[in-house]
Design a protein around this motif. Sequence first.
Motif, PDB file in Angstrom:
ATOM      1  N   VAL A   1       0.837  -1.201   0.000  1.00 18.70           N
ATOM      2  CA  VAL A   1       0.000   0.000   0.000  1.00 18.70           C
ATOM      3  C   VAL A   1       0.870   1.249   0.000  1.00 18.70           C
ATOM      4  O   VAL A   1       0.615   2.218  -0.730  1.00 18.70           O
ATOM      5  N   ALA A   2       1.931   1.243   0.818  1.00 20.52           N
ATOM      6  CA  ALA A   2       2.823   2.407   0.880  1.00 20.52           C
ATOM      7  C   ALA A   2       3.507   2.640  -0.461  1.00 20.52           C
ATOM      8  O   ALA A   2       3.632   3.789  -0.921  1.00 20.52           O
ATOM      9  N   PHE A   3       3.944   1.554  -1.104  1.00 17.86           N
ATOM     10  CA  PHE A   3       4.568   1.697  -2.417  1.00 17.86           C
ATOM     11  C   PHE A   3       3.568   2.270  -3.433  1.00 17.86           C
ATOM     12  O   PHE A   3       3.932   3.131  -4.251  1.00 17.86           O
ATOM     13  N   ALA A   4       2.321   1.810  -3.398  1.00 17.86           N
ATOM     14  CA  ALA A   4       1.319   2.301  -4.349  1.00 17.86           C
ATOM     15  C   ALA A   4       1.025   3.782  -4.123  1.00 17.86           C
ATOM     16  O   ALA A   4       0.892   4.552  -5.077  1.00 17.86           O
ATOM     17  N   LEU A   5       0.914   4.197  -2.858  1.00 19.90           N
ATOM     18  CA  LEU A   5       0.678   5.608  -2.571  1.00 19.90           C
ATOM     19  C   LEU A   5       1.877   6.461  -2.994  1.00 19.90           C
ATOM     20  O   LEU A   5       1.710   7.573  -3.501  1.00 19.90           O
ATOM     21  N   GLY A   6       3.078   5.928  -2.788  1.00 17.32           N
ATOM     22  CA  GLY A   6       4.270   6.638  -3.250  1.00 17.32           C
ATOM     23  C   GLY A   6       4.287   6.781  -4.759  1.00 17.32           C
ATOM     24  O   GLY A   6       4.674   7.829  -5.295  1.00 17.32           O
ATOM     25  N   ALA A   7       3.854   5.730  -5.445  1.00 19.58           N
ATOM     26  CA  ALA A   7       3.764   5.803  -6.905  1.00 19.58           C
ATOM     27  C   ALA A   7       2.767   6.866  -7.336  1.00 19.58           C
ATOM     28  O   ALA A   7       2.975   7.579  -8.327  1.00 19.58           O
ATOM     29  N   GLY A   8       1.677   7.002  -6.571  1.00 21.78           N
ATOM     30  CA  GLY A   8       0.695   8.043  -6.883  1.00 21.78           C
ATOM     31  C   GLY A   8       1.276   9.437  -6.719  1.00 21.78           C
ATOM     32  O   GLY A   8       1.012  10.336  -7.543  1.00 21.78           O
ATOM     33  N   ALA A   9       2.070   9.633  -5.679  1.00 21.98           N
ATOM     34  CA  ALA A   9       2.719  10.934  -5.488  1.00 21.98           C
ATOM     35  C   ALA A   9       3.680  11.233  -6.637  1.00 21.98           C
ATOM     36  O   ALA A   9       3.742  12.368  -7.145  1.00 21.98           O
TER      37      ALA A   9
END
Length: 321
Positions: free
Chosen positions: A173-181
């Motif tokens: 989840v953290a990686f996906a949110l980072g990808a969104g940023a």
Amino acid sequence: MNESDQGPGPPVTATPSTTTQSPVTPAGGQQRLGPLGPVGLVLAGCVSVQFGGALAVTLMPRAGAPGVVALRLLAAAVVLLLVCRPRLRGHSRADWGTVVVFGIAMGAMNGLFYEAVSRIPLGPAVTLEVLGPLALSVLASRRAINALWAGLALAGVFLLGGGGFGDLDPTGVAFALGAGAMWAAYIIFSARTGRRFPQADGLALAMAVAALLFLPIGIASAGTRLLNPTTIALGSAVALLSSVLPYTLELLALRRLPASTFAILMSLEPAIAATAGFLILGQSLSATEAAAIALVIAASIGAVRSQVGRGKARVEPAPEA
């Protein structure tokens, strides 16, 4: 989006006509298309990148997430450099700074996303990633109607994720949110690069920067597995579908499309990803997921209609006295 010399902050919502129209436009040509031209480019890029992403999932057992990213970026950089043959001289320090940051954002976006899909399913990963552009659309917009479309799309995004993400791997989840940023940063610096470099030259240079930064990581992770002919062929296909084609289309579209409209159009990504997952990975859709797709598409249609209406208002002649 942002002018290259503008200070920090969300992209400006400059009208396309103020930044990209050539001095002479043939009658019935690009001017008649208005905002529908760049909208079509963005949608084509969305389809390409999500089908490329589904193909990349099938490649991960061969090379791992970092290896797939390295192959994708390297193949894309080689293709773009050969096709564009960008001019290296005559650019300012600010030009090079912009293209380097664009390349860093591009590499980070890819790396973080593939680390996410190696831990959580493709649908939730894309759902979480798209929150970055959605947040950007709200920050960039100066019209209340765009916040409404963003809210509707956000409801669809969470519905597509099953209404919550508590059962997912927290690291994924953290990686996906980072990808969104990083996706939001990509939107900003893609537009800045497109205004500083002709054609797709800036994209080719940024892709080379991303490949150079990520290649050592991919080699350290996958080693000689990257030299397998089948792996190379699949990685090249992923590069064309997920990098070369969509990034080129989006770079061209962002020259004439406001940041808020572009970002809301990105809300189509979960729906397209679900379709690609069904066709390539055999992932079926539930009724809830179908409803979520309907919400996302409705928000995107609303955003497009709002932009088309604004475009018509700008080009309609004033009534004679």
